[in-house]
Design a protein around this motif. Structure first.
Motif, PDB file in Angstrom:
ATOM      1  N   MET A 200      48.164  41.356  43.778  1.00 55.28           N
ATOM      2  CA  MET A 200      46.719  41.342  43.609  1.00 55.28           C
ATOM      3  C   MET A 200      46.206  39.908  43.453  1.00 55.28           C
ATOM      4  N   ASP A 201      46.895  39.094  42.646  1.00 56.11           N
ATOM      5  CA  ASP A 201      46.498  37.694  42.494  1.00 56.11           C
ATOM      6  C   ASP A 201      46.595  36.952  43.831  1.00 56.11           C
ATOM      7  N   THR A 202      47.625  37.272  44.608  1.00 57.81           N
ATOM      8  CA  THR A 202      47.797  36.617  45.905  1.00 57.81           C
ATOM      9  C   THR A 202      46.635  36.946  46.834  1.00 57.81           C
ATOM     10  N   ILE A 203      46.254  38.225  46.894  1.00 57.87           N
ATOM     11  CA  ILE A 203      45.128  38.632  47.740  1.00 57.87           C
ATOM     12  C   ILE A 203      43.838  37.982  47.255  1.00 57.87           C
ATOM     13  N   THR A 204      43.659  37.914  45.938  1.00 54.45           N
ATOM     14  CA  THR A 204      42.469  37.261  45.391  1.00 54.45           C
ATOM     15  C   THR A 204      42.397  35.808  45.844  1.00 54.45           C
ATOM     16  N   LYS A 205      43.516  35.108  45.810  1.00 59.33           N
ATOM     17  CA  LYS A 205      43.528  33.706  46.240  1.00 59.33           C
ATOM     18  C   LYS A 205      43.254  33.588  47.735  1.00 59.33           C
ATOM     19  N   VAL A 206      43.811  34.489  48.528  1.00 60.40           N
ATOM     20  CA  VAL A 206      43.570  34.451  49.973  1.00 60.40           C
ATOM     21  C   VAL A 206      42.081  34.649  50.263  1.00 60.40           C
ATOM     22  N   LEU A 207      41.479  35.632  49.602  1.00 64.50           N
ATOM     23  CA  LEU A 207      40.070  35.942  49.873  1.00 64.50           C
ATOM     24  C   LEU A 207      39.131  34.836  49.391  1.00 64.50           C
ATOM     25  N   THR A 208      39.429  34.253  48.223  1.00 66.18           N
ATOM     26  CA  THR A 208      38.523  33.247  47.661  1.00 66.18           C
ATOM     27  C   THR A 208      38.786  31.858  48.205  1.00 66.18           C
TER      28      THR A 208
ATOM     29  N   SER B 258      28.769  35.919  51.010  1.00 69.39           N
ATOM     30  CA  SER B 258      29.106  34.752  51.826  1.00 69.39           C
ATOM     31  C   SER B 258      30.602  34.772  52.087  1.00 69.39           C
ATOM     32  N   GLY B 259      31.048  33.912  52.991  1.00 68.30           N
ATOM     33  CA  GLY B 259      32.453  33.905  53.378  1.00 68.30           C
ATOM     34  C   GLY B 259      32.613  34.301  54.831  1.00 68.30           C
ATOM     35  N   ASP B 260      33.835  34.424  55.266  1.00 69.18           N
ATOM     36  CA  ASP B 260      34.118  34.767  56.652  1.00 69.18           C
ATOM     37  C   ASP B 260      33.593  36.163  56.990  1.00 69.18           C
ATOM     38  N   ALA B 261      33.334  36.370  58.261  1.00 71.96           N
ATOM     39  CA  ALA B 261      32.897  37.690  58.727  1.00 71.96           C
ATOM     40  C   ALA B 261      33.994  38.721  58.462  1.00 71.96           C
ATOM     41  N   LEU B 262      33.577  39.890  58.008  1.00 72.12           N
ATOM     42  CA  LEU B 262      34.552  40.921  57.671  1.00 72.12           C
ATOM     43  C   LEU B 262      35.257  41.425  58.921  1.00 72.12           C
ATOM     44  N   THR B 263      36.550  41.578  58.804  1.00 75.46           N
ATOM     45  CA  THR B 263      37.384  42.188  59.836  1.00 75.46           C
ATOM     46  C   THR B 263      38.095  43.379  59.205  1.00 75.46           C
ATOM     47  N   PRO B 264      38.690  44.245  60.004  1.00 78.25           N
ATOM     48  CA  PRO B 264      39.442  45.363  59.404  1.00 78.25           C
ATOM     49  C   PRO B 264      40.516  44.893  58.426  1.00 78.25           C
ATOM     50  N   THR B 265      41.166  43.781  58.737  1.00 79.08           N
ATOM     51  CA  THR B 265      42.199  43.262  57.836  1.00 79.08           C
ATOM     52  C   THR B 265      41.610  42.821  56.501  1.00 79.08           C
TER      53      THR B 265
ATOM     54  N   MET C 246      38.762  43.826  55.172  1.00 76.87           N
ATOM     55  CA  MET C 246      38.293  45.009  54.465  1.00 76.87           C
ATOM     56  C   MET C 246      39.450  45.724  53.779  1.00 76.87           C
ATOM     57  N   ALA C 247      40.590  45.787  54.453  1.00 74.15           N
ATOM     58  CA  ALA C 247      41.768  46.407  53.846  1.00 74.15           C
ATOM     59  C   ALA C 247      42.221  45.620  52.620  1.00 74.15           C
ATOM     60  N   MET C 248      42.094  44.295  52.661  1.00 72.60           N
ATOM     61  CA  MET C 248      42.477  43.478  51.516  1.00 72.60           C
ATOM     62  C   MET C 248      41.546  43.730  50.333  1.00 72.60           C
ATOM     63  N   PHE C 249      40.259  43.860  50.583  1.00 68.83           N
ATOM     64  CA  PHE C 249      39.318  44.177  49.507  1.00 68.83           C
ATOM     65  C   PHE C 249      39.665  45.525  48.878  1.00 68.83           C
ATOM     66  N   LEU C 250      39.933  46.518  49.713  1.00 73.16           N
ATOM     67  CA  LEU C 250      40.287  47.833  49.183  1.00 73.16           C
ATOM     68  C   LEU C 250      41.607  47.793  48.418  1.00 73.16           C
ATOM     69  N   ALA C 251      42.537  46.980  48.902  1.00 73.54           N
ATOM     70  CA  ALA C 251      43.847  46.900  48.253  1.00 73.54           C
ATOM     71  C   ALA C 251      43.751  46.378  46.827  1.00 73.54           C
ATOM     72  N   LEU C 252      42.760  45.516  46.557  1.00 72.66           N
ATOM     73  CA  LEU C 252      42.631  44.963  45.206  1.00 72.66           C
ATOM     74  C   LEU C 252      42.481  46.072  44.165  1.00 72.66           C
ATOM     75  N   GLY C 253      41.572  47.005  44.423  1.00 75.48           N
ATOM     76  CA  GLY C 253      41.362  48.092  43.474  1.00 75.48           C
ATOM     77  C   GLY C 253      42.556  49.029  43.384  1.00 75.48           C
ATOM     78  N   VAL C 254      43.186  49.299  44.522  1.00 71.02           N
ATOM     79  CA  VAL C 254      44.356  50.178  44.524  1.00 71.02           C
ATOM     80  C   VAL C 254      45.494  49.542  43.732  1.00 71.02           C
ATOM     81  N   LEU C 255      45.749  48.254  43.976  1.00 67.53           N
ATOM     82  CA  LEU C 255      46.828  47.563  43.268  1.00 67.53           C
ATOM     83  C   LEU C 255      46.571  47.530  41.768  1.00 67.53           C
ATOM     84  N   ALA C 256      45.319  47.272  41.383  1.00 63.39           N
ATOM     85  CA  ALA C 256      44.992  47.218  39.956  1.00 63.39           C
ATOM     86  C   ALA C 256      45.189  48.587  39.301  1.00 63.39           C
ATOM     87  N   GLY C 257      44.660  49.636  39.915  1.00 62.42           N
ATOM     88  CA  GLY C 257      44.770  50.967  39.328  1.00 62.42           C
ATOM     89  C   GLY C 257      46.210  51.461  39.263  1.00 62.42           C
TER      90      GLY C 257
END
Length: 320
Positions: free
Chosen positions: A46-54, A225-232, A234-245
């Motif tokens: 989850m921390d890794t995905i957060t760093k990638v996204l931010t 703001s940030g890069d245009a959303l792609t399916p990948t 969007m999947a990373m955003f969804l993964a954050l909540g799944v990983l946390a829960g």
């Protein structure tokens, strides 16, 4: 005088450690450790995905945190609300639970800001000073006994911080400040958790997700703001909540099957996972002094938990 369980040492702030497992639950420490190992792996991911996204895609920390809490809240509502009803939302002590949730919100914010500026392993190691702060502050704030040995171990851990965030090093100064701020509010979160053990763990987790969704949702309309959303992405955003829960659920199961003194040291594996993910995703390798600092922080933290567990065990034996 009641016994207190050893400190929960978790980078991603977890649920309060139960004093004892329910009588109907078998004592299966290996299974508990296995659940904890999987949990800290998910937290590191989850921390890794957060760093990638931010850091790599330019998304604001508030937007990423809002997505994480919102997905977690939706999943908990869909899976747990039909069974638990209002009990999932209404704690017996609303104000301390709210303060605990706000502490977690602040921790998520500071951790996200730190990860934008610091490598994964170094950021994680700095935040792992929180359990040592809990050890030092539990005596004056909660009236717990602080032995000279545990105080010395906690202070030793802070020498590891100096090695990681040493003057003249390569780390971003503001990133170090954010990481240490995360450690401070995580300490408040853990201290509040120790006073709320009568609350149901799922109620605490649901309230944290609810408060996080609302708090970060205030900033969401201004954070697109940030890069245009792609399916990948969007999947990373969804993964954050799944990983946390899922991570928190596995951690809860870990503490259910094994004592806290067995589970808590496993949390330091998150530093190992963070180092591995940092090398795999960002090609970052900590220098020798930073590695030494991480070893000191992890070693002193594990020793603090183990000695605390032995002290609790001895005190129980005396009273029985």
């Amino acid at each position: 005088m009641t016994d207190r369980a050893p400190d929960a040492v978790v980078l991603e702030p977890g649920l309060p450690v139960p004093d004892t497992a329910p009588p109907s639950v078998p004592h299966r420490p290996l299974l508990g450790v296995a659940f904890a190992v999987m949990a800290v792996l998910l937290f590191a991911a989850m921390d890794t995905i957060t760093k990638v996204l931010t850091a790599s895609h330019g998304y604001p920390v508030t937007l990423v945190a809002w997505a994480r809490y919102t997905v977690q809240l939706v999943l908990m509502t869909a899976l747990l609300a039909p069974r638990h009803g209002r009990g999932l939302v209404t704690p017996t002590r609303p104000l301390p639970v709210l303060l605990r949730s706000l502490s977690l919100v602040a921790a998520s914010l500071f951790m996200g800001l730190a990860l934008r500026r610091l490598p994964l392993a170094e950021a994680g190691a700095l935040v792992f000073t929180a359990p040592m702060l809990v050890v030092l502050l539990a005596a004056p704030l909660l009236g717990e006994t602080l032995s000279a040995g545990r105080a010395a171990l906690a202070l030793l851990g802070f020498t590891g911080v100096l090695l990681i965030a040493r003057p003249g090093g390569d780390l971003d100064t503001l990133g170090v400040v954010f990481a240490l701020a995360c450690a401070a509010v995580t300490t408040a979160y853990n201290l509040l958790s120790r006073t709320l053990r009568a609350e149901q763990p799922l109620t605490l987790l649901f309230n944290s997700a609810l408060v996080g969704t609302v708090a970060f949702g205030v900033f969401a309309p201004f954070s697109w703001s940030g890069d245009a959303l792609t399916p990948t992405l969007m999947a990373m955003f969804l993964a954050l909540g799944v990983l946390a829960g899922v991570g928190h659920f596995l951690l809860t199961l870990g503490y259910r099957y094994a004592p806290a003194s067995t589970i808590a040291p496993v949390s330091y594996l998150q530093l190992v996972w963070a180092g591995i993910f940092g090398m795999m995703v960002f090609s970052h390798r900590p220098d020798q002094l930073a590695l030494l600092g991480m070893v000191i922080i992890a070693g002193s933290g594990i020793a603090t938990v183990v000695t605390g567990g032995r002290t609790t065990t001895r005190s129980r034996a005396v009273r029985t």
